[in-house]
Design an enzyme around this catalytic site. Structure first.
Site: not given
Ligand code: NAP
Length: 253
Positions: A144, A158
């Site tokens: 991130s 985080y």
């Molecule tokens: P998101 O839309 O909230 O999706 C999170 C995903 O992780 C979902 O598919 C969820 O599955 C899964 N997950 C959560 N806990 C889990 C567990 N214990 N075991 C297996 N799967 C799990 O988030 P996102 O924004 O796509 O984030 C994905 C990655 O990108 C993360 O590592 C986050 O830190 C990183 N990131 C995001 C942003 C942003 O702005 N969105 C920025 C920088 C980095 P379920 O729904 O089935 O639980």
């Protein structure tokens, strides 16, 4: 067995993981779409993969447990040898300053965002290393922009988990380059996913976007493009790389 091999995407049911699974499948990988609680969303990702001519499977598992990681690899091996892993599953928690953080909160973030990534990578490396009869492979860690910026007054815990991922990416890349395994990371900025609602700021992409150098929040598909490139043979000379996909957020002085 697909043309490219088998790729696990942890947290592939929603957001960046779902976009990555679709994009990677389009490149010919059989995708293992892991989810924890969103079964319908995972099924819908698999349906769209199959509708586009790709192959894959879904697997319910909490990857913040070792048993969960084992279950994901067991499901993957039914499709063939694992040659790629996208460590995407990750969470934040309610925004605030460190005074509001509980021990349990910090431990939970560390467990999913760091421990799980290290243990899943261990399992991938065991299978990919040439010395074990593997064919090499590629690991992509989702970091991130917070790793660089620190996320003051939002979630410094985080941010620290993602800083650990950057360091881990570089170390693992050096440790396994000689075994045909490339390890890279993508560092997204503010991307429009459910992540923001889950940390209590659902309007964050819309509010922060206009102030970013490129004038908007990013999409999961834009992050998926960087993941797909790092996984492809076009990136055959890239290991230990950490690619910013942040609309310029990470380079604002
Ligand atoms: P998101 O839309 O909230 O999706 C999170 C995903 O992780 C979902 O598919 C969820 O599955 C899964 N997950 C959560 N806990 C889990 C567990 N214990 N075991 C297996 N799967 C799990 O988030 P996102 O924004 O796509 O984030 C994905 C990655 O990108 C993360 O590592 C986050 O830190 C990183 N990131 C995001 C942003 C942003 O702005 N969105 C920025 C920088 C980095 P379920 O729904 O089935 O639980």
């Amino acid at each position: 067995m697909s043309a490219r091999g088998v790729c696990i995407v942890t947290g592939g049911s929603r957001g960046i993981g779902a976009a990555a699974a679709r994009r990677i499948a389009a490149d010919g990988w059989a995708v293992v779409i892991n989810y924890n609680s969103s079964a319908d969303a995972a099924d819908s990702v698999l349906k769209s993969v199959e509708a586009a001519g790709g192959t894959g499977t879904t697997v319910q598992a909490d990857v913040s447990t070792e048993a969960g990681i084992d279950a994901v690899f067991a499901a993957a091996e039914k499709l063939g040898p694992v040659t790629a892993l996208v460590n995407n599953a990750g969470v934040g928690d309610q925004v605030g300053t460190i005074e509001t953080f509980t021990f349990e909160r910090v431990e939970r973030l560390m467990r999913l965002n760091v421990t799980s990534v290290i243990i899943a990578s261990r399992e991938a490396i065991k299978r990919m290393a040439r010395k074990n009869g593997g064919k090499g492979g590629v690991i992509i860690n989702i970091s991130s922009a917070a790793a660089k910026l620190g996320a003051a007054n939002q979630f410094v815990d985080y941010a620290a988990t993602k800083g650990a991922i950057d360091t881990f990416t570089v170390g693992l890349a050096l440790e396994w380059a000689g075994e045909g395994i490339r390890v890279n990371a993508v560092r997204p900025g503010v991307i429009a996913t459910d992540f923001h609602a889950n940390v209590g700021v659902p309007n964050r992409p819309a509010e922060v976007g206009p102030g970013l150098p490129l004038g908007r929040a990013g999409t999961p598909e834009e992050v998926a493009e960087a993941i797909a490139w790092l996984m492809s043979d076009a990136a055959s000379y890239s290991t230990g790389a950490i690619v910013d996909v942040s609309g310029g957020r990470s380079i604002v002085p």
